[in-house]
Design a protein around this motif. Structure first.
Motif, PDB file in Angstrom:
ATOM      1  N   PRO A  29      -7.748  49.538 -10.040  1.00 55.44           N
ATOM      2  CA  PRO A  29      -6.506  49.639 -10.829  1.00 55.44           C
ATOM      3  C   PRO A  29      -5.924  51.046 -10.737  1.00 55.44           C
ATOM      4  O   PRO A  29      -6.648  52.004 -10.452  1.00 55.44           O
ATOM      5  N   VAL A  30      -4.609  51.170 -11.000  1.00 54.94           N
ATOM      6  CA  VAL A  30      -3.963  52.481 -10.852  1.00 54.94           C
ATOM      7  C   VAL A  30      -4.038  53.313 -12.129  1.00 54.94           C
ATOM      8  O   VAL A  30      -3.919  54.533 -12.088  1.00 54.94           O
ATOM      9  N   GLY A  31      -4.228  52.667 -13.302  1.00 51.52           N
ATOM     10  CA  GLY A  31      -4.329  53.425 -14.555  1.00 51.52           C
ATOM     11  C   GLY A  31      -3.392  52.880 -15.617  1.00 51.52           C
ATOM     12  O   GLY A  31      -3.353  51.673 -15.863  1.00 51.52           O
ATOM     13  N   VAL A  32      -2.606  53.777 -16.202  1.00 52.18           N
ATOM     14  CA  VAL A  32      -1.638  53.351 -17.234  1.00 52.18           C
ATOM     15  C   VAL A  32      -0.349  52.956 -16.533  1.00 52.18           C
ATOM     16  O   VAL A  32       0.195  53.729 -15.733  1.00 52.18           O
ATOM     17  N   VAL A  33       0.160  51.768 -16.836  1.00 46.88           N
ATOM     18  CA  VAL A  33       1.403  51.322 -16.213  1.00 46.88           C
ATOM     19  C   VAL A  33       2.398  50.947 -17.315  1.00 46.88           C
ATOM     20  O   VAL A  33       2.005  50.553 -18.409  1.00 46.88           O
ATOM     21  N   ALA A  34       3.681  51.122 -17.013  1.00 47.39           N
ATOM     22  CA  ALA A  34       4.707  50.855 -18.032  1.00 47.39           C
ATOM     23  C   ALA A  34       5.770  49.931 -17.462  1.00 47.39           C
ATOM     24  O   ALA A  34       6.128  50.033 -16.284  1.00 47.39           O
ATOM     25  N   SER A  35       6.276  49.017 -18.299  1.00 49.18           N
ATOM     26  CA  SER A  35       7.351  48.104 -17.897  1.00 49.18           C
ATOM     27  C   SER A  35       8.553  48.286 -18.814  1.00 49.18           C
ATOM     28  O   SER A  35       8.432  48.164 -20.037  1.00 49.18           O
ATOM     29  N   ILE A  36       9.692  48.553 -18.194  1.00 50.43           N
ATOM     30  CA  ILE A  36      10.948  48.756 -18.932  1.00 50.43           C
ATOM     31  C   ILE A  36      11.811  47.520 -18.672  1.00 50.43           C
ATOM     32  O   ILE A  36      12.057  47.168 -17.511  1.00 50.43           O
ATOM     33  N   CYS A  37      12.262  46.876 -19.739  1.00 51.29           N
ATOM     34  CA  CYS A  37      12.795  45.508 -19.601  1.00 51.29           C
ATOM     35  C   CYS A  37      14.265  45.409 -20.039  1.00 51.29           C
ATOM     36  O   CYS A  37      14.719  46.177 -20.886  1.00 51.29           O
ATOM     37  N   PRO A  38      14.982  44.398 -19.497  1.00 51.11           N
ATOM     38  CA  PRO A  38      16.390  44.182 -19.847  1.00 51.11           C
ATOM     39  C   PRO A  38      16.539  43.165 -20.985  1.00 51.11           C
ATOM     40  O   PRO A  38      15.557  42.574 -21.428  1.00 51.11           O
ATOM     41  N   PHE A  39      17.776  42.936 -21.401  1.00 52.33           N
ATOM     42  CA  PHE A  39      18.007  42.062 -22.562  1.00 52.33           C
ATOM     43  C   PHE A  39      17.987  40.579 -22.210  1.00 52.33           C
ATOM     44  O   PHE A  39      17.829  39.734 -23.079  1.00 52.33           O
ATOM     45  N   ASN A  40      18.172  40.243 -20.910  1.00 56.00           N
ATOM     46  CA  ASN A  40      18.545  38.854 -20.646  1.00 56.00           C
ATOM     47  C   ASN A  40      17.389  37.873 -20.537  1.00 56.00           C
ATOM     48  O   ASN A  40      17.597  36.676 -20.633  1.00 56.00           O
ATOM     49  N   PHE A  41      16.152  38.379 -20.328  1.00 51.04           N
ATOM     50  CA  PHE A  41      14.976  37.498 -20.362  1.00 51.04           C
ATOM     51  C   PHE A  41      13.889  38.180 -21.198  1.00 51.04           C
ATOM     52  O   PHE A  41      12.872  38.628 -20.661  1.00 51.04           O
ATOM     53  N   PRO A  42      14.094  38.225 -22.520  1.00 46.82           N
ATOM     54  CA  PRO A  42      13.175  39.027 -23.348  1.00 46.82           C
ATOM     55  C   PRO A  42      11.747  38.486 -23.382  1.00 46.82           C
ATOM     56  O   PRO A  42      10.808  39.234 -23.640  1.00 46.82           O
ATOM     57  N   GLY A  43      11.588  37.180 -23.080  1.00 43.49           N
ATOM     58  CA  GLY A  43      10.240  36.608 -23.090  1.00 43.49           C
ATOM     59  C   GLY A  43       9.588  36.620 -21.723  1.00 43.49           C
ATOM     60  O   GLY A  43       8.375  36.760 -21.601  1.00 43.49           O
ATOM     61  N   MET A  44      10.374  36.472 -20.666  1.00 48.00           N
ATOM     62  CA  MET A  44       9.777  36.285 -19.332  1.00 48.00           C
ATOM     63  C   MET A  44       9.511  37.583 -18.584  1.00 48.00           C
ATOM     64  O   MET A  44       8.448  37.751 -17.983  1.00 48.00           O
ATOM     65  N   ILE A  45      10.486  38.492 -18.585  1.00 47.65           N
ATOM     66  CA  ILE A  45      10.384  39.615 -17.645  1.00 47.65           C
ATOM     67  C   ILE A  45       9.135  40.489 -17.878  1.00 47.65           C
ATOM     68  O   ILE A  45       8.472  40.853 -16.906  1.00 47.65           O
ATOM     69  N   PRO A  46       8.732  40.766 -19.121  1.00 50.18           N
ATOM     70  CA  PRO A  46       7.476  41.516 -19.265  1.00 50.18           C
ATOM     71  C   PRO A  46       6.297  40.804 -18.590  1.00 50.18           C
ATOM     72  O   PRO A  46       5.360  41.456 -18.117  1.00 50.18           O
ATOM     73  N   PHE A  47       6.389  39.466 -18.499  1.00 48.48           N
ATOM     74  CA  PHE A  47       5.287  38.689 -17.904  1.00 48.48           C
ATOM     75  C   PHE A  47       5.335  38.656 -16.376  1.00 48.48           C
ATOM     76  O   PHE A  47       4.432  38.120 -15.751  1.00 48.48           O
ATOM     77  N   TRP A  48       6.406  39.181 -15.764  1.00 46.86           N
ATOM     78  CA  TRP A  48       6.369  39.361 -14.307  1.00 46.86           C
ATOM     79  C   TRP A  48       5.312  40.403 -13.952  1.00 46.86           C
ATOM     80  O   TRP A  48       4.897  40.525 -12.816  1.00 46.86           O
ATOM     81  N   TYR A  49       4.927  41.182 -14.973  1.00 42.97           N
ATOM     82  CA  TYR A  49       4.068  42.346 -14.713  1.00 42.97           C
ATOM     83  C   TYR A  49       2.769  42.351 -15.513  1.00 42.97           C
ATOM     84  O   TYR A  49       1.692  42.503 -14.945  1.00 42.97           O
ATOM     85  N   LEU A  50       2.870  42.226 -16.828  1.00 45.62           N
ATOM     86  CA  LEU A  50       1.694  42.553 -17.636  1.00 45.62           C
ATOM     87  C   LEU A  50       0.457  41.696 -17.376  1.00 45.62           C
ATOM     88  O   LEU A  50      -0.660  42.232 -17.415  1.00 45.62           O
ATOM     89  N   PRO A  51       0.576  40.387 -17.081  1.00 45.30           N
ATOM     90  CA  PRO A  51      -0.670  39.640 -16.846  1.00 45.30           C
ATOM     91  C   PRO A  51      -1.430  40.183 -15.627  1.00 45.30           C
ATOM     92  O   PRO A  51      -2.655  40.286 -15.655  1.00 45.30           O
ATOM     93  N   TYR A  52      -0.682  40.534 -14.580  1.00 42.44           N
ATOM     94  CA  TYR A  52      -1.316  41.059 -13.364  1.00 42.44           C
ATOM     95  C   TYR A  52      -1.897  42.447 -13.635  1.00 42.44           C
ATOM     96  O   TYR A  52      -2.993  42.773 -13.191  1.00 42.44           O
ATOM     97  N   ALA A  53      -1.121  43.258 -14.361  1.00 45.95           N
ATOM     98  CA  ALA A  53      -1.555  44.636 -14.628  1.00 45.95           C
ATOM     99  C   ALA A  53      -2.885  44.635 -15.376  1.00 45.95           C
ATOM    100  O   ALA A  53      -3.835  45.305 -14.951  1.00 45.95           O
ATOM    101  N   VAL A  54      -2.981  43.875 -16.459  1.00 48.66           N
ATOM    102  CA  VAL A  54      -4.230  43.909 -17.238  1.00 48.66           C
ATOM    103  C   VAL A  54      -5.357  43.200 -16.492  1.00 48.66           C
ATOM    104  O   VAL A  54      -6.502  43.641 -16.524  1.00 48.66           O
ATOM    105  N   ALA A  55      -5.025  42.124 -15.777  1.00 55.83           N
ATOM    106  CA  ALA A  55      -6.077  41.419 -15.036  1.00 55.83           C
ATOM    107  C   ALA A  55      -6.671  42.331 -13.963  1.00 55.83           C
ATOM    108  O   ALA A  55      -7.864  42.264 -13.664  1.00 55.83           O
ATOM    109  N   CYS A  56      -5.845  43.212 -13.386  1.00 51.18           N
ATOM    110  CA  CYS A  56      -6.336  44.145 -12.360  1.00 51.18           C
ATOM    111  C   CYS A  56      -7.090  45.322 -12.971  1.00 51.18           C
ATOM    112  O   CYS A  56      -7.600  46.169 -12.233  1.00 51.18           O
ATOM    113  N   GLY A  57      -7.114  45.438 -14.305  1.00 52.61           N
ATOM    114  CA  GLY A  57      -7.883  46.513 -14.935  1.00 52.61           C
ATOM    115  C   GLY A  57      -7.053  47.696 -15.396  1.00 52.61           C
ATOM    116  O   GLY A  57      -7.599  48.734 -15.767  1.00 52.61           O
TER     117      GLY A  57
END
Ligand code: NAD
Length: 492
Positions: A142-170
């Motif tokens: 894993p790379v360490g601490v990662v951050a996701s900055i999100c837009p207004f139009n998909f408040p439920g989905m867009i964070p999930f383009w990233y966070l499940p993979y990020a935490v699963a990778c450690g």
């Protein structure tokens, strides 16, 4: 009247009040009612989140991948249980109709499901005897601490383009939702609490541009993902990269869609109007410019105008409503000004959706579908991302001209073709300069196991969100070349 609640941050496993001096009202765009207030968290709160995430990283990366995904399995079950609650929250803060909000949450869950395959997706490579007695292998860390900055139009989905993979990778994560639609993430973080992720693994920091800049400058943040408008994507990409971070930044769009005369009239009309007017045009994969080729102009233009004028507009939680409001009064004014600009530039108004009255929702930020014909290539309305329910029609004589028009744009998020000709479809797929292509599809949104592939000014970076790209982005490769001096048989 009681004041709307001020939203909390979630840092190091605890809900914390922000000391922000400034807040933004979050409104239900269908009514104008203030639902909550988003604090513009100052840099020291970003620092607290980054420090907590950095501390948590040391232990979280040591949890075996097969155990890390157990948290995701539990999360998936909780998201299913809360499915309707999360979807309703999206409709309330964003305005999209409930069916669209459900579709959005389904996409979010699909990303959790795909990330459950991390033990296999994260596997390395091994080559034996790259020279006599020497082996070489590649592992992903894993790379360490990662951050996701999100837009207004998909408040439920867009964070999930990233966070499940990020935490699963450690990795450990900071989410910065849009200040205009932060409510669904409040609910999602309550689910993370129930799952029991260790403190610091997932952190939520609310805020605006200054909060974003504090993330981009923080030395403990190793990687940043961004989704939003192109000017901000460019800024985020440059500033994060200048600070030595890994970054991917998805930007805006102006999606063209070509209709050939051999396209199916009924299906195409329905799909194209859904693409343009779904989520009131506030999708990065909304079709905006419709290019008819040859005879298609005669049949499709009246059909599209008719379908647009029939669309039912209203509050997205009410049954039968097909299109909700736009996000803010400023957005509505900007879209109406762009429509006027289009008319000033010589376009014809086939359907006028400006200043509608939606009985019972006079305080909402509504527009009805608008259709402009004879939009001139190169005009403001043809080149500007409208991000509202406006269809611009153009006509050309040949497929080549249509593809040339598609490729002349500065964005490359999506391009679509409607036809019954396989040869035309292949030519289009081969030549169109866009990262997401639809053939008889109006919203070519990649499934979670494919990358969300914007091109040109719709994307800054190399690796995209979702699937294997996300695994690559959230891991760094380590290559080991290994020799053992004695063979075991001579040692013992
Ligand atoms: P936006 O760029 O205004 O905001 C996105 C994020 O950036 C927010 O979290 C906001 O707080 C932050 N931000 C805004 N201005 C900033 C600044 N000056 N400095 C630092 N941070 C800043 O975008 P939006 O209006 O929330 O979303 C709509 C845009 O997002 C559209 O352009 C749409 O096409 C795009 N979008 C793209 C994709 C894609 O996949 N390419 C997906 C969804 C949305």
């Amino acid at each position: 009247m009681t004041e709307a609640p001020r939203l909390m941050n979630y840092i190091d496993g605890a809900w914390r009040e922000s000391a922000a001096a400034r807040c933004l009202d979050v409104t239900n765009p269908a009514t104008g009612e203030v639902l909550a207030r988003t604090p513009f968290s100052p840099p020291d709160e970003v620092d607290q989140a980054a420090q907590a995430a950095a501390r948590a990283f040391n232990e979280w990366r040591r949890v075996p991948a097969a155990q890390r995904i157990q948290y995701l399995f539990k999360l998936k079950a909780l998201m299913e249980e809360s499915f309707d609650d999360l979807a309703r929250s999206i409709t309330l803060e964003n305005g999209k109709v409930l069916d669209d909000a459900r579709g959005e949450m389904r996409r979010a869950i699909e990303n959790v499901e795909v990330a459950c395959g991390i033990p296999m997706l994260m596997m390395g490579d091994f080559s034996e005897d790259i020279a006599r007695g020497i082996d070489e292998y590649m592992i992903r860390q894993p790379v360490g601490v990662v951050a996701s900055i999100c837009p207004f139009n998909f408040p439920g989905m867009i964070p999930f383009w990233y966070l499940p993979y990020a935490v699963a990778c450690g990795n450990t994560v900071i989410i910065k939702p849009s200040e205009r639609t932060p409510l669904t993430m409040q609910k999602v973080f309550r689910l993370f609490e129930q799952v029991g992720f260790p403190p610091g693994v997932l952190n939520l920091v609310n805020g605006g541009p200054d909060t974003v800049n504090a993330i981009l400058d923080h030395p403990a943040v190793a990687a940043v993902t961004f989704v939003g408008s192109t000017p901000v994507a460019r800024h985020v990409y440059a500033r994060a990269a200048a600070n030595g971070k890994r970054v991917q930044a998805q930007g805006g769009a102006k999606n063209p869609l070509i209709i050939l005369p051999d396209a199916d009239l009924e299906m195409t009309t329905s799909i194209v109007t859904d693409s343009v007017f779904g989520n009131a045009g506030q999708r990065c994969l909304a079709a905006s410019t419709i290019i008819t080729v040859g005879e298609a102009a005669r049949t499709f233009k009246p059909a599209l105008a008719e379908a647009a004028s029939r669309r039912v507009v209203g509050f997205g939680l009410e049954p039968g409503v097909q299109m909700g409001p736009v996000i803010t009064p400023e957005s509505k004014a900007r879209i109406q000004n762009l429509i006027q600009k289009g008319l000033d530039e010589g376009a014809d108004l086939l359907v006028d959706g400006r200043n509608p009255r939606i009985p019972g929702y006079e305080g909402g930020y509504f527009l009805r579908p608008t259709v402009l014909d004879h939009v001139a290539p190169g005009s403001t309305i043809a080149t500007t991302e409208i991000f509202g329910p406006v269809m611009g029609l153009m006509s050309v004589d040949t497929v080549d001209e249509a593809i040339q028009l598609v490729n002349s744009g500065r964005y490359g998020n999506m391009a679509c073709l409607f036809t019954s000709s396989g040869a035309a479809a292949r030519k289009f797929r081969y030549e169109a300069q866009a990262g997401n292509i639809g053939i008889n599809i109006g919203v070519a949104a990649p499934m979670a196991f494919f990358p969300f592939s914007g091109w040109k000014e719709s994307f800054f970076g190399t690796l995209h969100g979702q699937g294997k790209h996300a695994v690559e982005f959230f891991t760094q490769t380590k290559v080991v070349v290994e020799r053992w001096l004695r063979e075991w048989s001579r040692q013992f």
